[in-house]
Design an enzyme around this catalytic site. Structure first.
Site, PDB file in Angstrom:
ATOM      1  N   LEU A 205     -10.534   2.345   2.752  1.00 54.09           N
ATOM      2  CA  LEU A 205      -9.208   1.699   2.698  1.00 54.09           C
ATOM      3  C   LEU A 205      -8.654   1.634   4.111  1.00 54.09           C
ATOM      4  CD1 LEU A 205      -7.435   3.716  -0.152  1.00 54.09           C
ATOM      5  CD2 LEU A 205      -8.122   1.316  -0.280  1.00 54.09           C
ATOM      6  N   HIS A 206      -8.280   0.465   4.562  1.00 58.99           N
ATOM      7  CA  HIS A 206      -7.596   0.417   5.864  1.00 58.99           C
ATOM      8  C   HIS A 206      -6.615  -0.734   5.992  1.00 58.99           C
ATOM      9  CE1 HIS A 206     -10.531  -2.700   6.770  1.00 58.99           C
ATOM     10  NE2 HIS A 206      -9.783  -3.038   7.786  1.00 58.99           N
ATOM     11  N   ARG A 207      -6.579  -1.663   5.003  1.00 60.07           N
ATOM     12  CA  ARG A 207      -5.669  -2.812   5.130  1.00 60.07           C
ATOM     13  C   ARG A 207      -4.227  -2.322   5.155  1.00 60.07           C
ATOM     14  NH1 ARG A 207      -7.972  -6.526   6.745  1.00 60.07           N
ATOM     15  NH2 ARG A 207     -10.065  -6.706   5.977  1.00 60.07           N
ATOM     16  N   ARG A 240      -6.293   4.489  11.043  1.00 61.63           N
ATOM     17  CA  ARG A 240      -4.982   4.044  10.534  1.00 61.63           C
ATOM     18  C   ARG A 240      -4.637   4.771   9.236  1.00 61.63           C
ATOM     19  NH1 ARG A 240      -1.646  -0.585  10.052  1.00 61.63           N
ATOM     20  NH2 ARG A 240      -2.713  -1.861  11.581  1.00 61.63           N
ATOM     21  N   ASP A 279     -11.262  -2.220   0.573  1.00 60.81           N
ATOM     22  CA  ASP A 279     -10.426  -3.382   0.887  1.00 60.81           C
ATOM     23  C   ASP A 279     -10.951  -4.088   2.136  1.00 60.81           C
ATOM     24  OD1 ASP A 279      -9.628  -1.623   2.880  1.00 60.81           O
ATOM     25  OD2 ASP A 279      -7.546  -1.478   2.217  1.00 60.81           O
TER      26      ASP A 279
END
Ligand code: UD1
Length: 376
Positions: A205-207, A240, A279
């Site tokens: 997950l990073h969006r 992030r 994502d």
């Protein structure tokens, strides 16, 4: 001699420029200068990929670093302008959809330097995604638009891009995957993390849309923890995301958390997984070639071929629906993916053939291109 400045800035760029630079090496009439913008700078987000994929050291690193989109893009443009003025390449080649891609394209276009965009035409039709804005600007200004899948060609033509600028060449990221697959098998990541082949899930997950809203991120981590009661879930955490998880104390014990993995270990991990939840854009494509089920935690994808022909399924952002989809996937018989056209390891070869063939007869600059009837 054709002088090409190749731009790489962020993690998903490195596996795309690697096969292009290798192909340039084989061609006596082409010379590449590799410009690392420094958008990603941590060793695990950058240097590891250069080592593993045997990418030659960058000719220059612009050390642009992190910042707001405006700060990062402005800094990129200032440094890239100096670089392009000093070296005056015949062509600037950009890949993907990160801020470095768009910044290099804008600067080159303003200096009258031709631009080739690899991975052109992908559209999520969601302008809240920073990458969608980057794609639109990059494609509007590029002279060669190299598409990885037919939807991208259709999108570009629908936007009025002249057909002679658009080339369906396949997927350079898959060039790298096919080249390194056997080497990835030799890594010991499964043993290190205590995993059995085909008996674990992988999550990434990073969006910003998933990780910048703490409530949503917490709900997604709870969903992954619930899935982890059925099978181990490995979650290599992007910087992030790690930052947000640390602040909100979301570092769950039920997941196998790890720092970002290198290319080879991550490829091995996904290729042996029972399912992947992500994502990311690129992972949707890689799982299609690896024939591993992929649940995409987004409401849209700019890579529809991975759903039509591959193993990808859009499950949206509702954690309950995503968990349901994951449990269904565990029960379902395996789905056999069909490799999309030209995802065959030769995309970089096609790209360089086209660039060399056009060097004698350049693609007209936009000002000379006639606007198709009906699109004024
Ligand atoms: C960028 C790309 C995204 C791509 C992603 C892959 C844009 C708009 N976004 O997002 O399309 O999918 O890379 O990773 O270009 N950080 C580090 N080390 C690094 C780089 C970043 O610790 O090497 C941290 C910094 O705190 C930074 C944060 O990660 O503020 C986000 O990095 P940034 O480059 O702004 O965007 P990504 O989320 O990585």
């Amino acid at each position: 001699m054709i002088h090409i400045s190749v731009i790489a800035g962020a993690r998903p760029n490195f596996m795309k420029v690697a096969p292009i630079l290798e192909e340039v090496e084989r061609r006596p009439n082409v010379k590449a200068r590799l410009i690392h913008t420094g958008q990603h700078y941590s060793p695990e987000m950058s240097a590891t990929f250069f080592e593993e994929l045997a990418i030659p050291p960058a000719d220059i690193n612009l050390d642009v670093g992190s910042g707001s989109h405006t700060v990062q893009t402005a800094n990129l443009m200032l440094r890239l302008e100096t670089e392009f003025l000093q070296h005056r390449p015949d062509l600037v080649l950009v890949v993907g959809d990160v801020n470095s891609t768009m910044a290099a394209t804008l600067v080159a276009a303003k200096l009258g330097i031709s631009v080739a965009h690899v991975e052109a035409g992908l559209r999520s039709f969601d302008r809240r995604m920073p990458e969608e804005v980057n794609r639109l600007v990059t494609d509007a200004l590029s002279d060669y638009l190299f598409a990885s899948e037919p939807s991208a060609v259709r999108n570009l033509l629908a936007e009025g891009v002249p057909q002679e600028k658009v080339f369906l060449v396949g997927n350079v990221m898959i060039d790298t995957l096919l080249k390194f697959r056997a080497k990835a098998e030799q890594t010991s990541v499964l043993e290190r993390l205590g995993l059995k082949r085909g008996a674990y899930g992988v999550a990434t997950l990073h969006r910003p849309s998933n990780v910048d809203d703490i409530e949503r991120l917490a709900a997604l981590v709870r969903m992954l923890s619930a899935l982890a009661t059925r099978l181990p879930v490995v979650f290599p955490v992007h910087p992030r995301t790690r930052d947000r998880m640390q602040k909100a104390q979301l570092l769950s014990d039920s997941l196998i958390l790890s720092p970002p993995l290198g290319y080879l270990e991550f490829l091995r991990l996904t290729s042996e997984a029972r399912l992947v939840l992500t994502d990311s854009g690129g992972i949707q494509e890689e799982t299609t070639i690896l024939n591993v089920p992929c649940l995409t935690l987004r409401e849209n994808t700019e890579r529809p071929i991975t759903i039509e022909q591959g193993t990808n399924r859009l499950v949206g952002i509702d954690p309950a629906a995503a968990l349901q989809a994951a449990l269904e996937t565990l029960e379902a018989p395996p789905r056999v993916a069909q490799a999309p056209e030209f995802w065959d390891g030769r995309a970089s070869f096609r790209i360089m053939d086209i660039i060399e063939a056009h060097a004698a007869k350049p693609v007209p600059k936009s000002a000379e291109v006639s606007i198709p009837a009906g699109s004024r």
